[in-house]
Scaffold this active site. Structure first.
Site, PDB file in Angstrom:
ATOM      1  N   HIS A 109       0.729  -1.423   0.011  1.00 25.64           N
ATOM      2  CA  HIS A 109      -0.090  -0.004  -0.003  1.00 25.64           C
ATOM      3  C   HIS A 109       1.003   1.225   0.022  1.00 25.64           C
ATOM      4  O   HIS A 109       2.087   1.216  -0.152  1.00 25.64           O
ATOM      5  CB  HIS A 109      -1.059  -0.051   1.053  1.00 25.64           C
ATOM      6  CG  HIS A 109      -1.728  -1.502   1.157  1.00 25.64           C
ATOM      7  ND1 HIS A 109      -2.574  -1.950   0.331  1.00 25.64           N
ATOM      8  CD2 HIS A 109      -1.523  -2.439   2.037  1.00 25.64           C
ATOM      9  CE1 HIS A 109      -2.803  -3.159   0.900  1.00 25.64           C
ATOM     10  NE2 HIS A 109      -2.012  -3.634   1.421  1.00 25.64           N
ATOM     11  N   GLU A 146      -1.915   0.495   8.096  1.00 22.70           N
ATOM     12  CA  GLU A 146      -1.058  -0.842   7.508  1.00 22.70           C
ATOM     13  C   GLU A 146       0.228   0.002   6.635  1.00 22.70           C
ATOM     14  O   GLU A 146       1.185  -0.590   6.820  1.00 22.70           O
ATOM     15  CB  GLU A 146      -1.819  -1.443   6.602  1.00 22.70           C
ATOM     16  CG  GLU A 146      -1.144  -2.718   6.129  1.00 22.70           C
ATOM     17  CD  GLU A 146      -1.818  -3.881   5.212  1.00 22.70           C
ATOM     18  OE1 GLU A 146      -3.003  -3.370   4.720  1.00 22.70           O
ATOM     19  OE2 GLU A 146      -1.323  -4.710   4.554  1.00 22.70           O
ATOM     20  N   HIS A 201       2.835  -6.776   4.624  1.00 19.76           N
ATOM     21  CA  HIS A 201       1.492  -6.454   4.915  1.00 19.76           C
ATOM     22  C   HIS A 201       1.071  -6.721   6.351  1.00 19.76           C
ATOM     23  O   HIS A 201       1.882  -7.395   6.809  1.00 19.76           O
ATOM     24  CB  HIS A 201       0.689  -7.203   3.996  1.00 19.76           C
ATOM     25  CG  HIS A 201       0.829  -6.901   2.495  1.00 19.76           C
ATOM     26  ND1 HIS A 201      -0.312  -5.985   1.967  1.00 19.76           N
ATOM     27  CD2 HIS A 201       1.504  -7.387   1.409  1.00 19.76           C
ATOM     28  CE1 HIS A 201       0.200  -5.894   0.633  1.00 19.76           C
ATOM     29  NE2 HIS A 201       1.253  -6.668   0.405  1.00 19.76           N
ATOM     30  N   GLU A 283       1.864 -11.417   5.937  1.00 23.38           N
ATOM     31  CA  GLU A 283       0.979 -10.741   6.817  1.00 23.38           C
ATOM     32  C   GLU A 283       1.433 -10.814   8.374  1.00 23.38           C
ATOM     33  O   GLU A 283       1.561 -11.921   8.818  1.00 23.38           O
ATOM     34  CB  GLU A 283      -0.357 -11.290   6.532  1.00 23.38           C
ATOM     35  CG  GLU A 283      -0.928 -11.447   5.216  1.00 23.38           C
ATOM     36  CD  GLU A 283      -1.816 -10.017   5.011  1.00 23.38           C
ATOM     37  OE1 GLU A 283      -1.454  -8.920   5.711  1.00 23.38           O
ATOM     38  OE2 GLU A 283      -2.253  -9.824   3.936  1.00 23.38           O
TER      39      GLU A 283
HETATM   40 ZN    ZN Z   1      -1.953  -5.414   2.721  1.00 24.56          ZN
END
Ligand code: ZN
Length: 319
Positions: A109, A146, A201, A283
């Site tokens: 992102h 995030e 992430h 993640e």
């Molecule tokens: Zn993400």
């Protein structure tokens, strides 16, 4: 999350056996999972959120990296939420065991995506499908995004990896208004002829869902996507990262995907489908769970996370 749209129901691979990850971890980092169990048993949960700097359950006997790499982890972590501006282009590499190796870090992102929702919602070709350019990413309930998290961990990793001699490149460093799109993120790693790429992430799942997972590319051969040459090497990279992430952070593998292995194979992510070099996503935790959020917002914990991921990369690159 955030690399999927809000209406997307991510596949939940169901694997009936738990062997590969357990075996890989045992082979690579003896005591890693045992260390996690001890960590939990003594109630020494690092979820203080305050960046206490307490050492995690480090294993001193099996680190596949040089002592200098571990030493860097003890340096004072930066805790500012907004990273200092630094160029995303490569910087001169120091000498070290990874001299000549190129690592691309893909901070998931972009903090600016929230202001550019129309741009990031346009569709791009991911080989198997067309999909949103990017998403805003998720955040903790308190608003720590995030995108802030991924950039912070990326900076910490760059410091560690450059001290090992690696050339480190970012796909973005908060130095552009939005994006890049997932297809461009993949192309950046390809163009750099990266020896390893990690996309960072943190998930946006339901409260109670906890732990990390590493996402590996499935075998895809469709349109512009052909991951077959990188499936095996990416799994090796991902297993090493998972094992060393456990060791450094004390975090458990996800309790909601991956059947406890900490590994998930997916064929729907453009960032993986379009990669021609070894690449995985991680993640690091679930931002929407309060206990995981306490970890993710801790600078001390992020330093451990950066160290674990980096040591996994070092292990992979040194073979
Ligand atoms: Zn993400």
């Amino acid at each position: 999350m955030s690399y999927v749209g809000p209406d997307f129901d991510p596949p939940q691979p169901r694997r009936s056996r738990r062997g590969p990850f357990t075996v890989a971890v045992a082979a690579l980092v003896p005591g890693a999972l045992a260390g996690w169990l001890v960590w939990q048993a003594v109630g020494n949960d690092s979820g203080d959120g305050g960046g206490s700097g307490k050492a995690g359950p480090r294993s001193s006997s099996s680190a596949p990296v040089s002592p200098s790499a571990s030493a860097t982890g003890d340096s004072k972590p930066r805790t500012s939420a907004i990273p200092s501006p630094t160029p995303s282009t490569s910087r001169p590499a120091a000498s070290g065991p990874l001299k000549g190796k190129v690592v691309v870090i893909d901070p998931g992102h972009n903090p600016g995506n929230f202001q550019h929702t129309s741009e990031i919602s346009r569709q791009v070709d991911i080989g198997t499908n067309r999909k949103e350019c990017d998403t805003t990413g998720t955040s903790t309930n308190a608003g720590y995004t995030e995108a802030q998290f991924t950039l912070d961990v990326a900076h910490r990793m760059r410091t560690i990896l450059e001290q090992q001699g690696a050339t480190v490149k970012f796909t973005q460093d908060g130095d552009r208004a939005w994006g890049p799109c997932v297809d461009e993120r993949a192309r950046i790693g390809n163009a750099a002829h990266a020896d390893a790429v990690v996309s960072l992430h943190a998930d946006g799942s339901s409260a109670g869902n906890r732990g990390f997972h590493v996402i590996l590319p499935g075998a895809v051969n469709e349109g512009a996507a052909d991951t077959r040459p990188i499936v095996t090497s990416s799994r090796d990279l991902g297993e090493r990262i998972a094992g060393l992430f456990v060791r450094e952070t004390g975090s458990a593998p996800s309790n909601y995907v991956g059947d406890g292995t900490g590994l998930v194979v997916r064929k729907d992510l453009g960032g993986l489908n379009l990669s021609t070099v070894p690449k995985v996503f991680i993640e690091c935790g679930n931002m929407r769970d309060s206990k995981d959020a306490a970890l993710l917002t801790s600078g001390a914990w992020r330093q451990k996370a950066a160290r674990g991921i980096s040591e996994g990369i070092v292990s992979f690159l040194r073979g």
